[in-house]
Design a protein around this motif. Structure first.
Motif, short mmCIF file in Angstrom:
data_model
loop_
_atom_site.label_atom_id
_atom_site.label_comp_id
_atom_site.label_asym_id
_atom_site.label_seq_id
_atom_site.Cartn_x
_atom_site.Cartn_y
_atom_site.Cartn_z
N THR A 88 -94.47 23.14 -14.73
CA THR A 88 -93.70 23.97 -15.66
C THR A 88 -94.50 25.20 -16.08
O THR A 88 -93.93 26.28 -16.28
N ARG A 91 -94.00 27.93 -13.78
CA ARG A 91 -92.66 28.53 -13.80
C ARG A 91 -92.40 29.31 -15.09
O ARG A 91 -91.25 29.51 -15.48
N TYR A 108 -91.38 24.98 -22.13
CA TYR A 108 -90.83 25.37 -20.82
C TYR A 108 -89.35 25.66 -20.98
O TYR A 108 -88.74 25.36 -22.00
N ASP A 112 -85.56 25.07 -15.80
CA ASP A 112 -86.65 25.02 -14.83
C ASP A 112 -87.15 23.59 -14.66
O ASP A 112 -87.47 23.16 -13.55
#
Length: 434
Positions: A88, A91, A108, A112
Motif C-alpha cells: 500500500t 501505491r 492508504y 487500492d
C-alpha cells in the motif's frame, strides 16, 4: 454434497479443500495466503465483492498495531501483514506517526487495498469465493461440510479438513455449535462507527485545529442542544486524496450485531449521524465551509460481537501486565481502546516492556477438531479484545492459523496438538515476529 440451485458448474461443489477460510478481512486473507503458499488447497469465502473486511467495507483506511506507541516505535508484526503494508505504501499510502494513542499507522486508499489483496490471494493459489456467505457448518466424519449461500445461485456445499473462522463475529463457530461468548455477555459491547469521507475540505486549515480543541468544540456544540453529537473525541485525518479527510467519529452504542433488526437500525442511525456531524463541521469548524460527504462506508464498522471460547483466553491483565510466554504466535502493543457508550473512549497502555503475546491456544476452541478462529473473534476477554482486534494482530493471528493448518496436514497430527515451537519457527522463517 448438494449442488447449487441455479446455473453453477459442479467444479467447486465436488472439490475437497484442505482448508476453508470463512471471512476475507485481514485475518482471513493472511490465513488463506499462508495456507496457499504452503501448498494447501485453500478457499477464501467473503460475502462482499472484495477482500479487506473492515479495512475496505467499513473504510478503516489505516493499518494499526504494527509498531509500538510512544517515542521509540519498535516493530511488532511482520510477515504477510507487513508485506501488505509495504504494497500500500507503494501505491501512494503514507505513514502517520501519531494515530491517537495507537502508535504509527499506515493510511492508504481503500480501493487500492482491494487490488493489493486480489493480487496477493490469487498469487498464493487460493480459490477466492466472493459474494458468498456461510449458512451451515457441520462435522461429517473427518471433514467439515460448509454450506454456502450465493445470492445468484442459492445454497451449495464444500468440504474441508479444517475451517478457519475469520468472520470477526465467530459466525462459523456458532453455526458449528462450538462454544462462543455472546455479545454483551461480558458487559456492553463496543460501539459501532459509520466511517465517512469528506471532500471539498481545506485540509491544512481543518487539521490546524488540535484534536483536544476540536473535541472540546464538539462537546460544547452537543451540550448546547443545537446538535446531536454522541461522540466528542473522534478522529479526522488526511487521506491520499487531495482535499479529502476521513472521519471516524460516529458512535452507535449497545448494538448486538447478530440481531438483524438491531444491525439494520444501527446502519440507519450511523448515516443519520454522518449528516449531523457534517452540519456541525460546516457550521463551527474552520476548513469545512464547502465540505460535502464524498463517501459513506458500505458497512458500519463493528468492533466487537461474538468470540470463541478457547483453550486459552487472553485476559485484560495479560495486556496491562505485558505478559509474554513461549506459546506466542503473535505480539501486540496497541493499548486497550474501548469505545464505550459514553462520549469518550477508554485507553489503557500495555504494561511491562510494552508488548504482550497472543498464544496459539487462544485460536483453538475448547471443542471441535480441525477448527481455528483468528482476528477479532479469537478467545479474549472484552478489554483484551479491545487491544488485540487491531489489523496488525489480525494479520498475525490469521497467518499463524494458516501455517498451523499446514503443519497439521503434513505431520498427520490433530490441529490442536501441533508442535507450537515448530509453528513459531515457521512464523519467524517467513518474517513474522513472535
Amino acid at each position: 454434497m448438494s449442488a447449487p440451485a441455479h446455473g453453477r458448474t459442479d467444479e467447486m461443489v465436488a472439490e475437497r479443500f484442505d482448508v476453508v477460510v470463512v471471512g476475507g478481512g485481514p485475518a482471513g486473507v493472511a490465513a488463506a495466503v499462508a495456507a496457499g503458499r504452503e501448498g494447501l488447497r485453500t478457499a477464501l469465502v467473503e460475502w462482499h465483492g472484495y477482500f479487506g473486511g473492515s479495512r475496505t467495507a467499513a473504510a478503516v483506511d489505516t493499518f494499526y498495531g504494527f509498531w509500538t506507541p510512544g517515542g521509540e516505535a519498535r516493530p511488532v508484526v511482520g510477515g504477510i501483514g507487513l508485506e501488505i503494508v509495504e504494497a500500500t505504501l507503494g501505491r501512494g499510502g503514507f505513514r502517520r506517526e501519531n494515530t491517537y494513542g495507537a502508535g504509527p499507522g499506515v493510511t492508504y486508499d481503500v480501493h487500492d487495498l482491494k487490488l493489493v489483496l486480489d493480487d496477493l490471494v490469487l498469487g498464493a493459489g487460493v480459490r477466492p469465493v466472493l459474494h458468498t456467505s456461510v449458512s451451515g457448518v457441520r462435522r461429517d466424519g473427518d471433514d467439515w461440510e460448509v454450506t454456502l449461500v450465493t445470492p445468484t445461485c442459492g445454497p451449495w456445499s464444500v468440504r474441508a479438513g479444517t475451517v478457519v473462522d475469520t468472520t470477526g463475529d465467530a459466525t462459523a463457530a456458532a453455526l458449528a455449535g462450538l462454544p462462543v461468548v455472546l455479545p454483551g455477555e461480558q458487559g456492553p459491547v463496543q460501539s459501532l462507527t459509520s466511517i465517512f469521507f469528506l471532500g471539498g475540505v481545506d485540509v491544512d486549515a481543518a487539521l490546524a485545529v488540535s484534536h483536544e480543541e476540536r473535541s472540546e468544540l464538539t462537546r460544547q456544540a452537543d451540550e448546547s442542544g443545537s446538535y446531536r453529537l454522541p461522540r466528542h473525541e473522534g478522529s479526522l485525518h488526511r487521506t491520499p486524496r487531495p482535499g479529502m479527510l476521513q472521519a471516524n467519529i460516529v458512535r452507535v452504542a449497545d448494538v448486538d450485531v447478530t440481531d438483524p433488526a438491531a444491525l439494520t437500525a444501527a446502519e440507519i442511525e450511523g448515516r443519520r449521524q454522518v449528516v449531523e456531524y457534517l452540519r456541525f463541521f460546516r457550521d463551527r469548524l474552520p476548513g469545512f465551509a464547502d465540505a460535502y460527504v464524498a463517501e459513506i462506508a458500505p458497512q458500519i464498522g463493528i468492533r466487537e460481537s461474538r468470540r470463541i471460547r478457547g483453550v486459552t483466553t487472553l485476559t485484560e491483565s495479560d495486556v496491562l501486565d505485558g505478559v509474554r510466554d513461549d506459546q506466542a504466535i503473535a505480539l501486540a502493543a496497541a493499548p486497550i481502546e474501548d469505545h464505550r457508550a459514553c462520549s469518550d473512549t477508554r485507553w489503557a497502555p500495555v504494561g511491562g516492556d510494552g508488548l504482550y503475546s497472543i498464544p496459539f491456544q487462544a485460536l483453538v476452541p475448547t471443542t471441535g477438531e480441525g477448527f481455528l478462529a483468528a482476528g477479532r473473534c479469537l478467545s479474549a476477554e472484552h478489554a483484551a479484545q479491545a487491544s488485540a482486534r487491531n489489523s496488525a494482530q489480525a494479520f498475525a493471528t490469521g497467518e499463524a492459523a494458516g501455517y498451523a493448518t499446514a503443519l497439521a496436514v503434513r505431520s498427520g497430527v490433530a490441529l490442536r496438538a501441533i508442535d507450537v515451537q515448530e509453528l513459531r519457527a515457521r512464523i519467524r522463517g517467513n518474517g513474522g515476529l513472535v
